[in-house]
Motif scaffolding. Structure first.
Motif, PDB file in Angstrom:
ATOM      1  N   TRP A  67       9.859   6.406  11.994  1.00 13.00           N
ATOM      2  CA  TRP A  67      10.775   5.489  12.666  1.00 13.00           C
ATOM      3  C   TRP A  67      11.196   6.032  14.034  1.00 13.00           C
ATOM      4  O   TRP A  67      11.309   5.275  15.002  1.00 13.00           O
ATOM      5  CB  TRP A  67      12.013   5.246  11.797  1.00 13.00           C
ATOM      6  CG  TRP A  67      11.782   4.322  10.641  1.00 13.00           C
ATOM      7  CD1 TRP A  67      11.730   4.663   9.324  1.00 13.00           C
ATOM      8  CD2 TRP A  67      11.587   2.900  10.709  1.00 13.00           C
ATOM      9  NE1 TRP A  67      11.496   3.537   8.558  1.00 13.00           N
ATOM     10  CE2 TRP A  67      11.410   2.448   9.376  1.00 13.00           C
ATOM     11  CE3 TRP A  67      11.534   1.978  11.752  1.00 13.00           C
ATOM     12  CZ2 TRP A  67      11.194   1.108   9.067  1.00 13.00           C
ATOM     13  CZ3 TRP A  67      11.313   0.635  11.448  1.00 13.00           C
ATOM     14  CH2 TRP A  67      11.151   0.215  10.130  1.00 13.00           C
ATOM     15  N   ALA A  68      11.411   7.319  14.130  1.00 14.89           N
ATOM     16  CA  ALA A  68      11.863   7.903  15.399  1.00 14.89           C
ATOM     17  C   ALA A  68      10.847   7.654  16.508  1.00 14.89           C
ATOM     18  O   ALA A  68      11.208   7.354  17.656  1.00 14.89           O
ATOM     19  CB  ALA A  68      12.110   9.402  15.225  1.00 14.89           C
ATOM     20  N   THR A  69       9.554   7.772  16.172  1.00 14.89           N
ATOM     21  CA  THR A  69       8.503   7.508  17.157  1.00 14.89           C
ATOM     22  C   THR A  69       8.493   6.040  17.542  1.00 14.89           C
ATOM     23  O   THR A  69       8.380   5.671  18.718  1.00 14.89           O
ATOM     24  CB  THR A  69       7.135   7.919  16.601  1.00 14.89           C
ATOM     25  OG1 THR A  69       7.152   9.302  16.265  1.00 14.89           O
ATOM     26  CG2 THR A  69       6.031   7.650  17.612  1.00 14.89           C
ATOM     27  N   ALA A  75       6.624  -2.678   6.774  1.00 16.95           N
ATOM     28  CA  ALA A  75       5.843  -3.824   7.241  1.00 16.95           C
ATOM     29  C   ALA A  75       5.082  -4.472   6.091  1.00 16.95           C
ATOM     30  O   ALA A  75       5.079  -5.703   5.950  1.00 16.95           O
ATOM     31  CB  ALA A  75       4.875  -3.376   8.340  1.00 16.95           C
ATOM     32  N   LEU A  76       4.449  -3.664   5.261  1.00 14.98           N
ATOM     33  CA  LEU A  76       3.683  -4.203   4.143  1.00 14.98           C
ATOM     34  C   LEU A  76       4.597  -4.920   3.157  1.00 14.98           C
ATOM     35  O   LEU A  76       4.292  -6.021   2.688  1.00 14.98           O
ATOM     36  CB  LEU A  76       2.915  -3.082   3.449  1.00 14.98           C
ATOM     37  CG  LEU A  76       2.056  -3.501   2.249  1.00 14.98           C
ATOM     38  CD1 LEU A  76       1.032  -4.545   2.667  1.00 14.98           C
ATOM     39  CD2 LEU A  76       1.366  -2.284   1.645  1.00 14.98           C
ATOM     40  N   ALA A 113      10.956   4.491   3.927  1.00 18.36           N
ATOM     41  CA  ALA A 113      11.025   5.720   4.720  1.00 18.36           C
ATOM     42  C   ALA A 113      10.089   5.665   5.919  1.00 18.36           C
ATOM     43  O   ALA A 113      10.358   6.277   6.955  1.00 18.36           O
ATOM     44  CB  ALA A 113      10.699   6.928   3.846  1.00 18.36           C
ATOM     45  N   GLU A 114       8.986   4.938   5.799  1.00 16.66           N
ATOM     46  CA  GLU A 114       8.028   4.821   6.892  1.00 16.66           C
ATOM     47  C   GLU A 114       7.889   3.364   7.320  1.00 16.66           C
ATOM     48  O   GLU A 114       7.914   2.458   6.478  1.00 16.66           O
ATOM     49  CB  GLU A 114       6.664   5.369   6.472  1.00 16.66           C
ATOM     50  CG  GLU A 114       6.642   6.882   6.254  1.00 16.66           C
ATOM     51  CD  GLU A 114       5.237   7.410   6.079  1.00 16.66           C
ATOM     52  OE1 GLU A 114       4.303   6.600   5.976  1.00 16.66           O
ATOM     53  OE2 GLU A 114       5.079   8.641   6.061  1.00 16.66           O
TER      54      GLU A 114
END
Length: 279
Positions: A96-98, A140-141, A134-135
């Motif tokens: 998320w930070a990226t 999205a999925l 978390a990711e």
């Protein structure tokens, strides 16, 4: 695994009288890209017209043409031969930070902003709060699967101007609506997302030589390190049965045929899509 597909797409307009001049753009040619190779493509018009080809801002191949003589009907036929392949490499994933970093947000700014067709209100955006993971890729999925589970696919239930919020209120729509809703929810969560237009061969067990009648199809791609395609209407990743023609912010960027003309009122001629598996 690879498939070879022949696609014949016919569309156009019929006029309530005579059109004296028209200028048109057709986005009906599949793109060549990793996982998809367009071996042949041809767009012809009736009445016949000289055509020009260029790539638009989003990388879509556009066939433009104008008719400067009287006509009562415009028919456009696009014929393509496309080879598709299954991607075997897992997509890159970022945190998320990226995704929230200034560089990523600048690079994908146009695909993070709501449009008239993809806009969702805060209440609807909050409906998917429990899908946050978390990711970003997992979020999205989960979001695309949630759209598939909560909005029924009902042919003819909406029109090309129906927005994501309206489709949600109806709890039904066509592939365009499920794609718009997915894109809108992803952008509301800060995930770059784009609308994809193309074709889908519906039979996963098709034999070589099988021909089906189909229609233009829509799905989505999101960016969580690299672009990943997913079909919320069928709840499957975009694969060798999907043929990409155009990408953009929403349907307005990828309309298969649009133009301006001088003359009598027009009505859509309809759409015929025929897809044959050749290999």
């Amino acid at each position: 695994m690879s498939w070879r597909l022949r696609i014949r797409h016919v569309t156009g307009f019929t006029y309530d009288g005579t059109a004296h001049a028209s200028y048109n753009e057709a986005r009906m040619t599949p793109v060549s890209m990793p996982g998809q190779n367009t071996l042949y493509s041809h767009v012809e018009t009736h009445p016949a017209a000289t055509t020009w080809r260029y790539r638009d801002y989003w990388g879509t191949q556009v066939t433009s043409f104008d008719l400067q003589r009287a006509h009562q009907q415009l028919r456009v036929t696009a014929t393509s031969l496309v080879e598709t392949m299954v991607a075997e490499v897992a997509p890159q994933r970022v945190e998320w930070a990226t995704l929230r970093g200034e560089d990523v947000r600048d690079q994908h700014a146009e695909l993070l902003v709501a449009t008239k067709l993809t806009e969702v209100d805060d209440e609807l955006a909050a409906e998917v709060d429990n899908l946050m993971a978390a990711e970003p890729a997992d979020t999205a999925l989960r979001t695309a699967e949630w759209v598939h589970d909560t909005v029924a696919y009902v042919p003819g239930s909406t029109g090309v101007q129906t927005g994501a919020q309206e489709a949600w209120a109806l709890r039904k729509g066509v592939c365009q609506d499920l794609a718009h809703l997915t894109v809108g929810l992803l952008r509301a969560r800060g995930i770059p997302a784009r609308y994809v237009s193309g074709y889908l061969y519906p039979n996963r067990d098709a034999a070589v030589g099988d021909t089906v009648e189909g229609q233009s199809h829509a799905w989505v791609e999101w960016w969580c390190g690299e672009w990943f395609g997913y079909d919320p209407t069928n709840a499957v990743p975009a694969g060798h049965r999907h043929v990409v023609v155009a990408r953009g912010r929403d349907y307005a960027d990828v309309t298969p045929l649009k133009g301006v003309y001088h003359g009598a009122p027009a009505a859509h001629l309809g759409v015929t899509v025929e897809i044959t598996r050749l290999a």
